[in-house]
Design a protein around this motif. Sequence first.
Motif, PDB file in Angstrom:
ATOM      1  N   VAL A 271      -2.419  -0.953  -0.487  1.00 47.68           N
ATOM      2  CA  VAL A 271      -1.281  -1.032  -1.403  1.00 47.68           C
ATOM      3  C   VAL A 271      -0.572   0.316  -1.493  1.00 47.68           C
ATOM      4  O   VAL A 271       0.667   0.387  -1.486  1.00 47.68           O
ATOM      5  CB  VAL A 271      -1.740  -1.505  -2.792  1.00 47.68           C
ATOM      6  CG1 VAL A 271      -0.607  -1.380  -3.808  1.00 47.68           C
ATOM      7  CG2 VAL A 271      -2.229  -2.950  -2.719  1.00 47.68           C
ATOM      8  N   GLY A 272      -1.338   1.404  -1.544  1.00 46.68           N
ATOM      9  CA  GLY A 272      -0.734   2.738  -1.618  1.00 46.68           C
ATOM     10  C   GLY A 272       0.142   3.031  -0.419  1.00 46.68           C
ATOM     11  O   GLY A 272       1.236   3.606  -0.554  1.00 46.68           O
ATOM     12  N   LEU A 273      -0.297   2.630   0.767  1.00 44.99           N
ATOM     13  CA  LEU A 273       0.494   2.865   1.976  1.00 44.99           C
ATOM     14  C   LEU A 273       1.728   1.959   2.018  1.00 44.99           C
ATOM     15  O   LEU A 273       2.801   2.388   2.459  1.00 44.99           O
ATOM     16  CB  LEU A 273      -0.373   2.653   3.212  1.00 44.99           C
ATOM     17  CG  LEU A 273      -1.403   3.750   3.472  1.00 44.99           C
ATOM     18  CD1 LEU A 273      -2.384   3.331   4.556  1.00 44.99           C
ATOM     19  CD2 LEU A 273      -0.705   5.049   3.864  1.00 44.99           C
ATOM     20  N   MET A 274       1.583   0.720   1.554  1.00 44.53           N
ATOM     21  CA  MET A 274       2.751  -0.158   1.502  1.00 44.53           C
ATOM     22  C   MET A 274       3.791   0.376   0.522  1.00 44.53           C
ATOM     23  O   MET A 274       5.002   0.328   0.789  1.00 44.53           O
ATOM     24  CB  MET A 274       2.328  -1.583   1.136  1.00 44.53           C
ATOM     25  CG  MET A 274       1.515  -2.272   2.223  1.00 44.53           C
ATOM     26  SD  MET A 274       1.259  -4.048   1.947  1.00 44.53           S
ATOM     27  CE  MET A 274       0.271  -4.051   0.449  1.00 44.53           C
ATOM     28  N   GLU A 275       3.353   0.904  -0.593  1.00 44.54           N
ATOM     29  CA  GLU A 275       4.288   1.476  -1.556  1.00 44.54           C
ATOM     30  C   GLU A 275       4.948   2.727  -1.009  1.00 44.54           C
ATOM     31  O   GLU A 275       6.147   2.963  -1.237  1.00 44.54           O
ATOM     32  CB  GLU A 275       3.552   1.776  -2.873  1.00 44.54           C
ATOM     33  CG  GLU A 275       3.121   0.511  -3.622  1.00 44.54           C
ATOM     34  CD  GLU A 275       2.319   0.819  -4.876  1.00 44.54           C
ATOM     35  OE1 GLU A 275       1.849   1.979  -5.011  1.00 44.54           O
ATOM     36  OE2 GLU A 275       2.149  -0.094  -5.709  1.00 44.54           O
ATOM     37  N   ALA A 276       4.183   3.537  -0.264  1.00 43.89           N
ATOM     38  CA  ALA A 276       4.759   4.729   0.358  1.00 43.89           C
ATOM     39  C   ALA A 276       5.809   4.345   1.395  1.00 43.89           C
ATOM     40  O   ALA A 276       6.840   5.008   1.531  1.00 43.89           O
ATOM     41  CB  ALA A 276       3.655   5.578   0.990  1.00 43.89           C
ATOM     42  N   ALA A 278       7.629   1.532   1.304  1.00 46.11           N
ATOM     43  CA  ALA A 278       8.771   1.023   0.554  1.00 46.11           C
ATOM     44  C   ALA A 278       9.613   2.155  -0.026  1.00 46.11           C
ATOM     45  O   ALA A 278      10.835   2.037  -0.152  1.00 46.11           O
ATOM     46  CB  ALA A 278       8.297   0.091  -0.554  1.00 46.11           C
ATOM     47  N   ALA A 279       8.949   3.275  -0.359  1.00 50.82           N
ATOM     48  CA  ALA A 279       9.652   4.430  -0.913  1.00 50.82           C
ATOM     49  C   ALA A 279      10.257   5.317   0.168  1.00 50.82           C
ATOM     50  O   ALA A 279      10.918   6.317  -0.150  1.00 50.82           O
ATOM     51  CB  ALA A 279       8.701   5.246  -1.782  1.00 50.82           C
ATOM     52  N   VAL A 282       6.790   7.137   4.411  1.00 51.23           N
ATOM     53  CA  VAL A 282       6.038   6.980   5.649  1.00 51.23           C
ATOM     54  C   VAL A 282       6.426   5.634   6.244  1.00 51.23           C
ATOM     55  O   VAL A 282       6.939   4.756   5.535  1.00 51.23           O
ATOM     56  CB  VAL A 282       4.517   7.041   5.387  1.00 51.23           C
ATOM     57  CG1 VAL A 282       4.008   5.761   4.737  1.00 51.23           C
ATOM     58  CG2 VAL A 282       3.717   7.352   6.655  1.00 51.23           C
ATOM     59  N   ASP A 283       6.223   5.481   7.539  1.00 51.94           N
ATOM     60  CA  ASP A 283       6.367   4.174   8.175  1.00 51.94           C
ATOM     61  C   ASP A 283       4.974   3.613   8.399  1.00 51.94           C
ATOM     62  O   ASP A 283       4.204   4.160   9.207  1.00 51.94           O
ATOM     63  CB  ASP A 283       7.127   4.300   9.491  1.00 51.94           C
ATOM     64  CG  ASP A 283       8.573   4.717   9.283  1.00 51.94           C
ATOM     65  OD1 ASP A 283       9.255   4.104   8.444  1.00 51.94           O
ATOM     66  OD2 ASP A 283       9.024   5.675   9.943  1.00 51.94           O
ATOM     67  N   PHE A 284       4.650   2.549   7.680  1.00 53.84           N
ATOM     68  CA  PHE A 284       3.323   1.930   7.738  1.00 53.84           C
ATOM     69  C   PHE A 284       3.395   0.739   8.683  1.00 53.84           C
ATOM     70  O   PHE A 284       3.878  -0.331   8.340  1.00 53.84           O
ATOM     71  CB  PHE A 284       2.904   1.491   6.330  1.00 53.84           C
ATOM     72  CG  PHE A 284       1.530   0.893   6.238  1.00 53.84           C
ATOM     73  CD1 PHE A 284       0.468   1.414   6.971  1.00 53.84           C
ATOM     74  CD2 PHE A 284       1.280  -0.179   5.394  1.00 53.84           C
ATOM     75  CE1 PHE A 284      -0.807   0.875   6.865  1.00 53.84           C
ATOM     76  CE2 PHE A 284       0.019  -0.733   5.277  1.00 53.84           C
ATOM     77  CZ  PHE A 284      -1.026  -0.210   6.013  1.00 53.84           C
ATOM     78  N   ILE A 285       2.944   0.978   9.938  1.00 55.09           N
ATOM     79  CA  ILE A 285       3.059  -0.018  11.013  1.00 55.09           C
ATOM     80  C   ILE A 285       1.655  -0.432  11.466  1.00 55.09           C
ATOM     81  O   ILE A 285       0.940   0.359  12.057  1.00 55.09           O
ATOM     82  CB  ILE A 285       3.838   0.560  12.215  1.00 55.09           C
ATOM     83  CG1 ILE A 285       5.202   1.095  11.763  1.00 55.09           C
ATOM     84  CG2 ILE A 285       3.987  -0.468  13.309  1.00 55.09           C
ATOM     85  CD1 ILE A 285       5.944   1.843  12.853  1.00 55.09           C
ATOM     86  N   ALA A 286       1.233  -1.623  11.235  1.00 54.86           N
ATOM     87  CA  ALA A 286       1.950  -2.675  10.518  1.00 54.86           C
ATOM     88  C   ALA A 286       1.132  -3.065   9.297  1.00 54.86           C
ATOM     89  O   ALA A 286      -0.100  -2.970   9.299  1.00 54.86           O
ATOM     90  CB  ALA A 286       2.161  -3.873  11.428  1.00 54.86           C
ATOM     91  N   PRO A 287       1.805  -3.543   8.261  1.00 59.86           N
ATOM     92  CA  PRO A 287       1.106  -3.972   7.055  1.00 59.86           C
ATOM     93  C   PRO A 287       0.308  -5.241   7.312  1.00 59.86           C
ATOM     94  O   PRO A 287       0.468  -5.886   8.350  1.00 59.86           O
ATOM     95  CB  PRO A 287       2.269  -4.223   6.081  1.00 59.86           C
ATOM     96  CG  PRO A 287       3.407  -4.617   6.969  1.00 59.86           C
ATOM     97  CD  PRO A 287       3.250  -3.768   8.207  1.00 59.86           C
TER      98      PRO A 287
END
Length: 453
Positions: A271-276, A278-279, A282-287
């Motif tokens: 969740v922390g990485l997904m929120e980062a 969205a903000a 960072v590019d979180f590949i892939a959720p």
Amino acid sequence: MTRAEEQATLLAPELTDSWGKYQETVGLETARKDADAFAAGIYRKGWPHIFPPPLFSTGFVDELSYAARTVVGLLQAIPERVFGGDIAAWMEFQGLAREESDLLTRSLNKRNLHMASQFARPDFVLTTSGPKVVEVNVSAPLGGMNTVDPYVQQFRGSGYFQYLQEAGYDVSAPEMRSIWGQAFQSLVRPRESAGRPVVFEAIADSADINSGRQAFERLVGSFGFGYANGLVQDLDVRADGVYYEGRRVDVVFTMYTWLETRKFVPAEVTVGLMEADAAGLVDFIAPPTSALFDNKANLELLTSDSFAESFTEAEREFVRRYIPRTFRVTEATAAEAIAHRSRMVLKPGSDYGGRGIVFGDQVSDEEWTAAIGAAAAESGFICQQRLDQLWTSRAFNGAEYRDYYVCLGPLVFGGEYAGTFVRQADTASGNLVINVKQGAEAGGLLAGHAAAV
């Protein structure tokens, strides 16, 4: 259909016996040294490689590319076409546990749904009536990514390839690296960064931390990225960005599966990485959103008459041609699965690596009934119609010619065909799960054809 006719439907017809002719031309000892040199050059612990490779016809490769891109497109259409955008209904259909659906619900936004299916690999088992989809892997880390390009490059350095060129033939395959890079870079947003932007290859299982990292480092490095790797649990998400051991990370690439997410990664880390992301930090590949597209229960949505109205007649004809009937194992479908044991294969909906697969005709009535009962009670399992008349490739194994079953995994990155992960299993082994972890040999698909003048 004779063996020659079977081979000609898929392989380059003028090259079906090219290895035998090569042996006759250069001698058995030279051919053997060539095979040994290939094996040494491509060596990867625990990964036996195919040599010589089957040389497929360009027409068949075009068909495979089309089929792979089409089935991935159909999966991408499911949320809107079948469920009208109601992702909760989709998750309920898949029978996801509450903790799974809770985390996936938190991942749902337009960007994540787009990223979720940008890296895919349908698996086609070859039959005498053509390739048939048995599952579609949708995930950032895909088997074959570290195999296809090195295999093709190693083959181009072989004596066998030189012989083919001298005989007026060539081999071709897409460059996986460039197509993967286009898909990857399309998901990376411009961001100010001191020096090269850093890609963090995220691992979930500490036992996997030193496994095969150099290939991915070279891959991202070729596109101008710096590199780091480690456990995703050790990332530090701050108000100004994401860090690893004090170093700013621009991209987190998840080199782990949904199964590993559930087993090793605390929900708050994901969740922390997904929120980062969205903000814009960072590019979180892939959720974990990819898990929705990866589930084998989706093949029921494509093959069942109950959902036929969601697809055009041309799409339904495609499904009839390429995808065997698949259905979830529930209390309502258990009786059908039990009654047709010899025609069914039982599979877990979200597992991988060939684990948990049961062929109905290889167990007793009692064992099958128990397996179906347990699957119906647990949910998350599918039954798939067993394929008839598997196609076999006659190939040289270094000592003799043997027959092999073949599974092709075309890689689809950003909707583009990027080459194919080939696996073959000796028919005499009795192993119908054509997977490297189950003993199959691996390689990259090559199309053989007359050289351009």
